[in-house]
Design a protein around this motif. Sequence first.
Motif, mmCIF file in Angstrom:
data_model
loop_
_atom_site.group_PDB
_atom_site.id
_atom_site.type_symbol
_atom_site.label_atom_id
_atom_site.label_comp_id
_atom_site.label_asym_id
_atom_site.label_seq_id
_atom_site.Cartn_x
_atom_site.Cartn_y
_atom_site.Cartn_z
ATOM 1 N N ARG A 137 40.362 35.447 -0.956
ATOM 2 C CA ARG A 137 40.828 35.046 -2.281
ATOM 3 C C ARG A 137 41.540 33.707 -2.283
ATOM 4 O O ARG A 137 41.833 33.171 -3.335
ATOM 5 C CB ARG A 137 41.756 36.107 -2.854
ATOM 6 N N GLY A 138 41.848 33.170 -1.133
ATOM 7 C CA GLY A 138 42.532 31.891 -1.086
ATOM 8 C C GLY A 138 43.259 31.729 0.229
ATOM 9 O O GLY A 138 43.193 32.590 1.109
ATOM 10 N N TYR A 139 43.979 30.632 0.342
ATOM 11 C CA TYR A 139 44.698 30.304 1.562
ATOM 12 C C TYR A 139 46.118 29.911 1.156
ATOM 13 O O TYR A 139 46.309 29.166 0.196
ATOM 14 C CB TYR A 139 44.006 29.151 2.294
ATOM 15 N N THR A 140 47.093 30.436 1.867
ATOM 16 C CA THR A 140 48.483 30.162 1.513
ATOM 17 C C THR A 140 49.288 29.775 2.745
ATOM 18 O O THR A 140 48.869 30.026 3.877
ATOM 19 C CB THR A 140 49.153 31.393 0.875
ATOM 20 N N ALA A 141 50.449 29.215 2.504
ATOM 21 C CA ALA A 141 51.384 28.903 3.588
ATOM 22 C C ALA A 141 52.309 30.103 3.782
ATOM 23 O O ALA A 141 52.697 30.762 2.827
ATOM 24 C CB ALA A 141 52.200 27.668 3.230
ATOM 25 N N ASN A 142 52.648 30.396 5.009
ATOM 26 C CA ASN A 142 53.563 31.481 5.342
ATOM 27 C C ASN A 142 54.947 30.866 5.552
ATOM 28 O O ASN A 142 55.210 30.255 6.580
ATOM 29 C CB ASN A 142 53.067 32.200 6.606
ATOM 30 N N LEU A 143 55.811 30.993 4.548
ATOM 31 C CA LEU A 143 57.114 30.339 4.573
ATOM 32 C C LEU A 143 58.161 31.177 5.287
ATOM 33 O O LEU A 143 58.171 32.401 5.167
ATOM 34 C CB LEU A 143 57.592 30.068 3.142
ATOM 35 N N ASP A 144 59.056 30.520 5.988
ATOM 36 C CA ASP A 144 60.206 31.187 6.580
ATOM 37 C C ASP A 144 61.323 31.150 5.543
ATOM 38 O O ASP A 144 62.009 30.135 5.385
ATOM 39 C CB ASP A 144 60.636 30.481 7.866
ATOM 40 N N LEU A 145 61.496 32.236 4.807
ATOM 41 C CA LEU A 145 62.455 32.278 3.711
ATOM 42 C C LEU A 145 63.889 32.095 4.182
ATOM 43 O O LEU A 145 64.704 31.491 3.484
ATOM 44 C CB LEU A 145 62.297 33.578 2.928
ATOM 45 N N THR A 146 64.208 32.582 5.378
ATOM 46 C CA THR A 146 65.559 32.418 5.908
ATOM 47 C C THR A 146 65.882 30.942 6.109
ATOM 48 O O THR A 146 66.959 30.478 5.749
ATOM 49 C CB THR A 146 65.719 33.200 7.228
ATOM 50 N N ARG A 147 64.944 30.184 6.654
ATOM 51 C CA ARG A 147 65.173 28.745 6.862
ATOM 52 C C ARG A 147 65.267 27.994 5.538
ATOM 53 O O ARG A 147 65.840 26.906 5.474
ATOM 54 C CB ARG A 147 64.075 28.146 7.726
ATOM 55 N N LEU A 148 64.702 28.585 4.479
ATOM 56 C CA LEU A 148 64.802 27.982 3.155
ATOM 57 C C LEU A 148 66.070 28.430 2.422
ATOM 58 O O LEU A 148 66.309 28.036 1.287
ATOM 59 C CB LEU A 148 63.572 28.329 2.319
#
Length: 165
Positions: free
Chosen positions: A56-67
């Motif tokens: 269905r698509g391609y996404t980035a896997n974000l590190d929410l803690t670092r954000l």
Amino acid sequence: MPEPETEPLDSVDLRILRELVRDGRASDVALGERVHLSSTAAARRRKLLEERGILRGYTANLDLTRLGYSIGVLVQIELRSQAEKVLIEFEEAVVRCPSMSFCSFVSGDIDFVMMVHVRSFDDYDRVYRKELSTLPHVARIRSSFLMHAVATRPVAPSVVGSANL
């Protein structure tokens, strides 16, 4: 909800999916090498999986803690009624909640489960007061703060046939 796929996937399709779960940015050359196909065949297979709606698509896997979003909150919401109009109004409102990353209608004693990520307990207080408590038809909100992640996977290994995701 989309119809389930009727045409079965072969072992090559499953290997391609397994590789793309690991690395969605893989080039067709790299993908072909990993699944033992030419880059042209890998590209054709990938395109067919996209056209069938399996990819269905391609996404980035974000590190929410670092954000700065170090607190995950599992929110359980019970509505005053389960009438269709009530469910529709709630669902239309919840998709506009900027702090919500996941929400699903569920069976059992509660009606919806939602995932929220916040920076602090004060931030969650703001989300609770400004977003969650303003949702229509809410009878009860229960919040559980996630202590630490034990496992996080983009997809269950059994789906693509590997325990090494």
